[in-house]
Write a protein that holds these residues in place. Structure first.
Motif, PDB file in Angstrom:
ATOM      1  N   GLY A   1       7.212 -80.884  10.838  1.00  0.00           N
ATOM      2  CA  GLY A   1       8.534 -80.342  10.591  1.00  0.00           C
ATOM      3  C   GLY A   1       9.449 -81.217   9.758  1.00  0.00           C
ATOM      4  N   SER A   2       9.015 -82.454   9.501  1.00  0.00           N
ATOM      5  CA  SER A   2       9.826 -83.354   8.677  1.00  0.00           C
ATOM      6  C   SER A   2       8.933 -84.420   8.054  1.00  0.00           C
ATOM      7  N   ALA A   3       9.495 -85.136   7.093  1.00  0.00           N
ATOM      8  CA  ALA A   3       8.746 -86.215   6.436  1.00  0.00           C
ATOM      9  C   ALA A   3       8.444 -87.361   7.405  1.00  0.00           C
ATOM     10  N   LYS A   4       9.227 -87.466   8.462  1.00  0.00           N
ATOM     11  CA  LYS A   4       9.005 -88.532   9.438  1.00  0.00           C
ATOM     12  C   LYS A   4       7.877 -88.217  10.410  1.00  0.00           C
ATOM     13  N   ARG A   5       7.480 -86.940  10.483  1.00  0.00           N
ATOM     14  CA  ARG A   5       6.419 -86.515  11.410  1.00  0.00           C
ATOM     15  C   ARG A   5       5.405 -85.610  10.705  1.00  0.00           C
ATOM     16  N   PRO A   6       4.741 -86.117   9.648  1.00  0.00           N
ATOM     17  CA  PRO A   6       3.806 -85.269   8.912  1.00  0.00           C
ATOM     18  C   PRO A   6       2.515 -85.001   9.687  1.00  0.00           C
ATOM     19  N   ILE A   7       1.869 -83.924   9.332  1.00  0.00           N
ATOM     20  CA  ILE A   7       0.540 -83.615   9.862  1.00  0.00           C
ATOM     21  C   ILE A   7      -0.463 -84.372   8.998  1.00  0.00           C
TER      22      ILE A   7
ATOM     23  N   THR B   1      -7.872 -84.620   3.336  1.00  0.00           N
ATOM     24  CA  THR B   1      -7.968 -84.288   1.918  1.00  0.00           C
ATOM     25  C   THR B   1      -6.924 -83.233   1.543  1.00  0.00           C
ATOM     26  N   PRO B   2      -6.416 -83.234   0.314  1.00  0.00           N
ATOM     27  CA  PRO B   2      -5.407 -82.255  -0.097  1.00  0.00           C
ATOM     28  C   PRO B   2      -5.899 -80.805  -0.040  1.00  0.00           C
ATOM     29  N   THR B   3      -7.198 -80.604  -0.112  1.00  0.00           N
ATOM     30  CA  THR B   3      -7.722 -79.236  -0.074  1.00  0.00           C
ATOM     31  C   THR B   3      -7.487 -78.558   1.273  1.00  0.00           C
TER      32      THR B   3
ATOM     33  N   ILE C   1      -1.786 -87.215   3.438  1.00  0.00           N
ATOM     34  CA  ILE C   1      -3.206 -87.266   3.127  1.00  0.00           C
ATOM     35  C   ILE C   1      -3.692 -88.633   3.581  1.00  0.00           C
ATOM     36  N   GLN C   2      -4.569 -88.625   4.564  1.00  0.00           N
ATOM     37  CA  GLN C   2      -5.053 -89.876   5.136  1.00  0.00           C
ATOM     38  C   GLN C   2      -6.558 -89.747   5.387  1.00  0.00           C
ATOM     39  N   ALA C   3      -7.321 -90.380   4.520  1.00  0.00           N
ATOM     40  CA  ALA C   3      -8.787 -90.347   4.655  1.00  0.00           C
ATOM     41  C   ALA C   3      -9.214 -91.028   5.934  1.00  0.00           C
ATOM     42  N   PRO C   4     -10.271 -90.521   6.567  1.00  0.00           N
ATOM     43  CA  PRO C   4     -10.769 -91.156   7.783  1.00  0.00           C
ATOM     44  C   PRO C   4     -11.183 -92.610   7.516  1.00  0.00           C
ATOM     45  N   VAL C   5     -10.959 -93.449   8.489  1.00  0.00           N
ATOM     46  CA  VAL C   5     -11.310 -94.872   8.377  1.00  0.00           C
ATOM     47  C   VAL C   5     -12.742 -95.069   8.858  1.00  0.00           C
ATOM     48  N   ALA C   6     -13.546 -95.730   8.059  1.00  0.00           N
ATOM     49  CA  ALA C   6     -14.924 -96.016   8.450  1.00  0.00           C
ATOM     50  C   ALA C   6     -14.947 -97.147   9.489  1.00  0.00           C
TER      51      ALA C   6
END
Length: 76
Positions: A5-11, A15-17, A70-75
Motif C-alpha cells: 500500500g505504500s513505498a515503505k511497505r512494498p510487496i 522478477t519484474p514479470t 524486485i528482490q531476487a532470491p538469495v542463494a
C-alpha cells in the motif's frame, strides 16, 4: 496501509514479470472485486528501486497503486 500500500511497505517479488500477476491477484480493498493493472512505472525516489502498479477495480472502479520491490532470491 497493508503490504504493497505504500513505498515503505512494498510487496517483494523475484522478477519484474511477476508484478502484473501479483497485482491482479489482490482483491480491491473497498469491495473485494477484481483489480486490473493498466500500467506500471519505476519509482526512483525511494531508497531501493521500486515498481508501482496502477490498478483499477472492475466492480467499483476505485483506483489503487501497489508498490513492489524486485528482490531476487538469495542463494545459500
Amino acid at each position: 496501509l497493508g503490504t504493497g500500500g505504500s513505498a515503505k511497505r512494498p510487496i517483494r517479488v523475484p522478477t519484474p514479470t511477476l508484478v502484473k500477476a501479483s497485482a491482479e491477484a489482490l482483491p480491491c480493498p473497498l469491495c473485494t472485486g477484481r483489480l486490473r493493472m493498466s500500467e506500471d512505472e519505476i519509482d526512483r525516489s525511494a531508497e531501493a528501486l521500486l515498481r508501482i502498479a496502477h490498478c483499477k477495480c472492475d466492480s467499483c472502479g476505485a483506483p489503487r497503486k501497489i508498490w513492489f520491490r524486485i528482490q531476487a532470491p538469495v542463494a545459500n
